[in-house]
Design an enzyme around this catalytic site. Structure first.
Site, PDB file in Angstrom:
ATOM      1  CG  HIS A 105      -3.976 129.886  81.350  1.00 19.07           C
ATOM      2  ND1 HIS A 105      -4.012 131.203  81.748  1.00 19.07           N
ATOM      3  CD2 HIS A 105      -3.440 129.883  80.097  1.00 19.07           C
ATOM      4  CE1 HIS A 105      -3.523 131.963  80.783  1.00 19.07           C
ATOM      5  NE2 HIS A 105      -3.169 131.191  79.765  1.00 19.07           N
ATOM      6  CD  GLU A 106      -3.432 126.902  77.622  1.00 14.76           C
ATOM      7  OE1 GLU A 106      -4.020 127.478  76.678  1.00 14.76           O
ATOM      8  OE2 GLU A 106      -2.354 127.305  78.099  1.00 14.76           O
ATOM      9  CG  HIS A 109      -6.644 131.004  76.267  1.00 12.54           C
ATOM     10  ND1 HIS A 109      -6.589 132.379  76.317  1.00 12.54           N
ATOM     11  CD2 HIS A 109      -5.431 130.563  76.717  1.00 12.54           C
ATOM     12  CE1 HIS A 109      -5.405 132.757  76.754  1.00 12.54           C
ATOM     13  NE2 HIS A 109      -4.679 131.680  77.005  1.00 12.54           N
ATOM     14  CG  HIS A 113     -13.115 130.683  70.440  1.00 12.51           C
ATOM     15  ND1 HIS A 113     -12.868 129.494  69.787  1.00 12.51           N
ATOM     16  CD2 HIS A 113     -13.525 131.547  69.468  1.00 12.51           C
ATOM     17  CE1 HIS A 113     -13.109 129.641  68.503  1.00 12.51           C
ATOM     18  NE2 HIS A 113     -13.505 130.867  68.280  1.00 12.51           N
TER      19      HIS A 113
END
Length: 234
Positions: A105-106, A109, A113
């Site tokens: 999940h991270e 991100h 980006h």
């Protein structure tokens, strides 16, 4: 005041706060229960959260993002300013479905980006004003309520609205990161199909905490509007 008072002189708008609090508590309890369940289930790949993140970023062609351990539990996050995927110790070193899912999940991100995902860009841009709005809205509003100053009431409501806007923009960012995570876990072969069910439940439970927080903030904003309206009718 227009909104009146309820039992024993209690401000009935407190019910809005209570509803918001109950929603947040329910979402938090669901997350803790789901995490506790799948934290005991190891992924068959044997990859830790850190190794999962490394593989996903490599497959996504992202080479300028660091993966670092941090203290705490469920403190995992991606920092776009330093380009770091920060994983809590239970995620960084563990091989559970929770560790693998959260790490992915991270990384979602980080991929957002790198791909200039618009909602993430917007959220990053409004962070400063949202922080100011969150910290100053209530003091300004209370001063306006005590003094009966309509402009201060309006300013307080507008400033709190910035914090609500931030949470609104956060929802698509979080849901998209989870969707990317599950796709990448399948495409890289880190999780098998039946394992993805557990990871999906963990990420869904985490996402619902954001939904609950958003709902609580909207209810609190509604309370400010009601209080301001009642004050103006004095």
């Amino acid at each position: 005041m227009r909104y009146g008072y309820g039992f024993y002189g209690m401000d009935p708008t407190y019910l809005l706060l209570i509803i918001g609090m109950l929603l947040s508590l329910a979402a938090s309890a669901s997350l803790k229960s789901t995490v506790a369940k799948y934290r005991r289930v190891p992924g068959r790949s044997g990859l830790t959260g850190a190794q999962t993140a490394q593989r996903i970023l490599y497959c996504a062609g992202i080479t300028d993002v660091q993966i670092v351990p941090i203290s705490g539990s469920l403190t995992d996050h991606y920092d776009p300013r330093t380009r770091r995927v920060c994983l809590s110790e239970d995620v960084y070193h563990k091989t559970s479905l929770v560790a693998v899912g959260v790490a992915a999940h991270e990384c979602g991100h980080a991929v957002q980006h790198a791909r200039n995902y618009a909602p993430l860009t917007l959220r990053s841009a409004i962070v400063p004003v949202a922080n100011i709005g969150s910290s100053l809205s209530w003091p300004i509003f209370l001063v306006g309520l005590i003094m009966g100053a309509k402009p201060l009431l309006t300013v307080g409501i507008l400033m709190f609205s910035l914090a609500v806007l931030f949470q609104l923009v956060t929802l698509p960012v979080e849901f998209n990161a989870s969707s990317r995570a599950l796709t990448m876990l399948n495409e890289t072969g880190i999780l098998e199909e039946d394992e993805s069910v557990g990871a999906r439940k963990v990420l869904r439970a985490a996402a619902m905490t954001y939904v609950a927080a958003m709902a609580a903030s909207v209810l609190q904003l509604l309370r400010l509007v009601i209080l301001a309206g009642g004050r103006r009718d004095d």
